[in-house]
Design a protein around this motif. Structure first.
Motif, PDB file in Angstrom:
ATOM      1  N   GLY A 138     -23.041  68.747 -17.840  1.00 55.90           N
ATOM      2  CA  GLY A 138     -23.074  69.126 -19.232  1.00 55.90           C
ATOM      3  C   GLY A 138     -22.062  70.035 -19.721  1.00 55.90           C
ATOM      4  N   LYS A 139     -22.805  71.149 -20.795  1.00 56.65           N
ATOM      5  CA  LYS A 139     -22.255  72.194 -21.042  1.00 56.65           C
ATOM      6  C   LYS A 139     -21.723  72.996 -19.734  1.00 56.65           C
ATOM      7  CE  LYS A 139     -21.204  74.735 -24.973  1.00 56.65           C
ATOM      8  NZ  LYS A 139     -21.719  75.589 -24.674  1.00 56.65           N
ATOM      9  N   ILE A 140     -20.324  73.491 -19.564  1.00 57.11           N
ATOM     10  CA  ILE A 140     -20.800  74.436 -18.651  1.00 57.11           C
ATOM     11  C   ILE A 140     -19.871  75.314 -19.264  1.00 57.11           C
ATOM     12  CG2 ILE A 140     -19.637  74.904 -16.522  1.00 57.11           C
ATOM     13  CD1 ILE A 140     -22.389  73.364 -16.206  1.00 57.11           C
ATOM     14  N   GLY A 141     -20.413  76.343 -19.041  1.00 58.83           N
ATOM     15  CA  GLY A 141     -19.388  77.964 -20.427  1.00 58.83           C
ATOM     16  C   GLY A 141     -18.267  78.534 -18.935  1.00 58.83           C
ATOM     17  N   ASP A 142     -18.868  78.864 -18.038  1.00 58.60           N
ATOM     18  CA  ASP A 142     -17.871  79.793 -16.563  1.00 58.60           C
ATOM     19  C   ASP A 142     -18.766  78.883 -15.256  1.00 58.60           C
ATOM     20  OD1 ASP A 142     -20.208  80.508 -15.630  1.00 58.60           O
ATOM     21  OD2 ASP A 142     -20.104  82.015 -17.131  1.00 58.60           O
ATOM     22  N   ALA A 143     -17.685  79.414 -14.615  1.00 62.26           N
ATOM     23  CA  ALA A 143     -18.214  78.826 -13.047  1.00 62.26           C
ATOM     24  C   ALA A 143     -19.219  78.990 -12.240  1.00 62.26           C
ATOM     25  CB  ALA A 143     -17.370  79.223 -11.633  1.00 62.26           C
ATOM     26  N   ALA A 144     -19.862  79.840 -12.568  1.00 64.69           N
ATOM     27  CA  ALA A 144     -21.686  79.738 -12.364  1.00 64.69           C
ATOM     28  C   ALA A 144     -22.492  78.889 -12.871  1.00 64.69           C
ATOM     29  CB  ALA A 144     -21.812  81.660 -13.070  1.00 64.69           C
ATOM     30  N   GLU A 145     -22.661  78.015 -13.807  1.00 63.50           N
ATOM     31  CA  GLU A 145     -23.308  76.850 -14.326  1.00 63.50           C
ATOM     32  C   GLU A 145     -22.948  76.146 -13.152  1.00 63.50           C
ATOM     33  OE1 GLU A 145     -22.577  76.901 -18.570  1.00 63.50           O
ATOM     34  OE2 GLU A 145     -23.374  78.583 -18.938  1.00 63.50           O
ATOM     35  N   SER A 237      -0.001  61.918  -1.889  1.00 56.18           N
ATOM     36  CA  SER A 237      -1.088  61.524  -2.564  1.00 56.18           C
ATOM     37  C   SER A 237      -0.528  61.492  -4.247  1.00 56.18           C
ATOM     38  CB  SER A 237      -2.160  62.772  -3.516  1.00 56.18           C
ATOM     39  OG  SER A 237      -1.419  64.138  -3.730  1.00 56.18           O
ATOM     40  N   TYR A 238      -0.795  60.682  -4.940  1.00 55.39           N
ATOM     41  CA  TYR A 238      -0.610  60.124  -6.422  1.00 55.39           C
ATOM     42  C   TYR A 238      -0.695  60.731  -7.336  1.00 55.39           C
ATOM     43  CZ  TYR A 238       0.416  55.603  -3.627  1.00 55.39           C
ATOM     44  OH  TYR A 238       0.720  54.951  -2.487  1.00 55.39           O
ATOM     45  N   SER A 239       0.228  61.038  -8.208  1.00 55.67           N
ATOM     46  CA  SER A 239       0.179  61.847  -9.156  1.00 55.67           C
ATOM     47  C   SER A 239      -1.253  61.219  -9.927  1.00 55.67           C
ATOM     48  CB  SER A 239       1.388  61.998 -10.287  1.00 55.67           C
ATOM     49  OG  SER A 239       1.903  62.565  -9.121  1.00 55.67           O
ATOM     50  N   SER A 240      -1.672  61.873 -10.727  1.00 60.80           N
ATOM     51  CA  SER A 240      -2.760  61.196 -11.672  1.00 60.80           C
ATOM     52  C   SER A 240      -3.951  62.902 -12.361  1.00 60.80           C
ATOM     53  CB  SER A 240      -4.405  61.256 -10.664  1.00 60.80           C
ATOM     54  OG  SER A 240      -4.947  62.558 -10.165  1.00 60.80           O
ATOM     55  N   ALA A 241      -3.749  61.716 -13.744  1.00 67.18           N
ATOM     56  CA  ALA A 241      -4.016  62.910 -15.184  1.00 67.18           C
ATOM     57  C   ALA A 241      -5.611  62.260 -15.580  1.00 67.18           C
ATOM     58  CB  ALA A 241      -2.810  62.583 -16.676  1.00 67.18           C
ATOM     59  N   THR A 242      -6.703  63.697 -15.699  1.00 67.78           N
ATOM     60  CA  THR A 242      -7.561  63.116 -15.901  1.00 67.78           C
ATOM     61  C   THR A 242      -7.996  64.377 -17.283  1.00 67.78           C
ATOM     62  OG1 THR A 242      -8.245  65.284 -15.079  1.00 67.78           O
ATOM     63  CG2 THR A 242      -8.308  63.410 -13.903  1.00 67.78           C
ATOM     64  N   TYR A 243      -8.654  63.907 -18.303  1.00 67.19           N
ATOM     65  CA  TYR A 243      -9.295  64.250 -19.433  1.00 67.19           C
ATOM     66  C   TYR A 243     -10.801  64.441 -20.540  1.00 67.19           C
ATOM     67  CZ  TYR A 243      -9.573  65.307 -24.641  1.00 67.19           C
ATOM     68  OH  TYR A 243     -10.251  65.848 -25.687  1.00 67.19           O
ATOM     69  N   SER A 244     -11.639  65.623 -19.896  1.00 64.69           N
ATOM     70  CA  SER A 244     -12.803  65.631 -20.377  1.00 64.69           C
ATOM     71  C   SER A 244     -12.606  66.437 -21.286  1.00 64.69           C
ATOM     72  CB  SER A 244     -13.627  66.516 -19.156  1.00 64.69           C
ATOM     73  OG  SER A 244     -12.826  67.497 -18.878  1.00 64.69           O
ATOM     74  N   SER A 245     -13.885  66.280 -22.225  1.00 63.46           N
ATOM     75  CA  SER A 245     -13.968  67.424 -23.795  1.00 63.46           C
ATOM     76  C   SER A 245     -15.273  67.169 -23.829  1.00 63.46           C
ATOM     77  CB  SER A 245     -12.756  66.343 -25.308  1.00 63.46           C
ATOM     78  OG  SER A 245     -14.085  64.946 -24.836  1.00 63.46           O
ATOM     79  N   TYR A 246     -16.478  68.546 -24.269  1.00 63.65           N
ATOM     80  CA  TYR A 246     -17.220  67.637 -25.040  1.00 63.65           C
ATOM     81  C   TYR A 246     -16.787  68.606 -26.134  1.00 63.65           C
ATOM     82  CZ  TYR A 246     -22.389  69.768 -24.862  1.00 63.65           C
ATOM     83  OH  TYR A 246     -23.613  69.619 -25.137  1.00 63.65           O
TER      84      TYR A 246
END
Length: 280
Positions: A138-145, A237-246
């Protein structure tokens, strides 16, 4: 006349036969029986046997035997605590013996501890480990969430109504009146904070709860220790690119309509009425 009536009677019987016959063929069930064993050939009592897609089920007896009514094309599901769930297509068989495979529990999983790593099955201290696949989504602001509500005894709260505010963590309760109660946070072995690394770059979070686990940190670990391990590249390992947005939009649901000085002057408030009464 009799010939016509006889034809109608035969036609009616024929139609009735066509309507009833499919249900008679496909509605027939047979008695399925068998025995359930473990990998060593020992019978397993109490194994749940279900017909997939129905509420028809039974359990094995003390000798590991079961009996259930099912159709020829049904699928039987066998489940038991500590063993992998299996599904078997009957395909017309009336005797089905099953050998259950043991389900591997994550005792070989590597857990980060204060002085390195250790197999989960060998850890005797109070350590909680949460991997990336188990993080909160979900909407994660920092590591604690990421681990909010997933670790017993770890209290994570927001200190203000600011959506960009960082979380406040308390692990061992209130240990001091004037000092900080937040645990020591280490990111890849280096002291940091919950905002040091982006949440999407975190591989696992390990929480050292008791004194034996955090002993090497001395008084710095009095409030507990949180170890954050980040993702890193692996050889081969193979190179990979990921993209995530909110994205999110917020607005006031309802705003209060406050009075200003003009409302006071024009006598729209109780204030002016009370002043008039006092002066008069």
């Amino acid at each position: 006349m009799k010939s016509i009536q006889s034809r109608k009677t035969r036609m009616f019987c024929y139609v009735l036969f066509l309507l009833i016959f499919p249900f008679t063929v496909f509605g027939q069930s047979s008695r399925i029986s068998g025995t359930v064993y473990d990998a060593d050939g020992v019978t397993l009592p109490g194994v749940t046997v279900m017909v997939v897609g129905t509420t028809n089920g039974t359990t094995t007896d003390i000798d590991g035997k079961y009996t259930i009514n099912a159709n020829a094309e049904d699928v039987l599901q066998f489940s038991y605590i500590g063993f992998k769930t299996q599904e078997i297509q009957l395909s017309g068989k009336t005797t089905v013996d099953v050998t259950m495979a043991v389900e591997t529990i994550g005792i070989d999983e590597v857990v980060a501890i204060g002085y390195g790593t250790q197999r989960k099955g060998e850890v005797t201290s109070a350590i909680a480990s949460v991997k990336s696949e188990d993080f909160t989504v979900g909407k994660i602001g920092d590591a604690a969430e990421l681990v909010k509500g997933k670790i017993a005894g770890l209290s994570i709260t927001k200190t203000s109504g600011d959506p960009n505010a960082t979380s406040s963590i308390m692990l061992r309760g209130i240990t001091t009146i004037m000092g900080s109660v937040e645990p020591l946070v280490l990111v890849d072995g280096i002291e940091g904070s919950l905002t040091t690394v982006a949440p999407e770059n975190i591989e696992s979070i390990d929480v050292l709860k008791d004194a034996s686990a955090a002993a090497i940190y001395g008084t710095r670990g009095a409030n507990g220790v949180i170890l954050i391990s980040t993702k890193s590249g692996k050889r081969g390992s193979y190179s990979s690119a990921t993209y995530s947005s909110y994205a999110s939009i917020s607005d006031w649901y309802k705003t209060a309509d406050f009075m200003d000085t003009h409302d006071v002057i024009y006598g729209r408030t109780i204030f002016l009425t009370m002043v008039t009464i006092l002066i008069g």
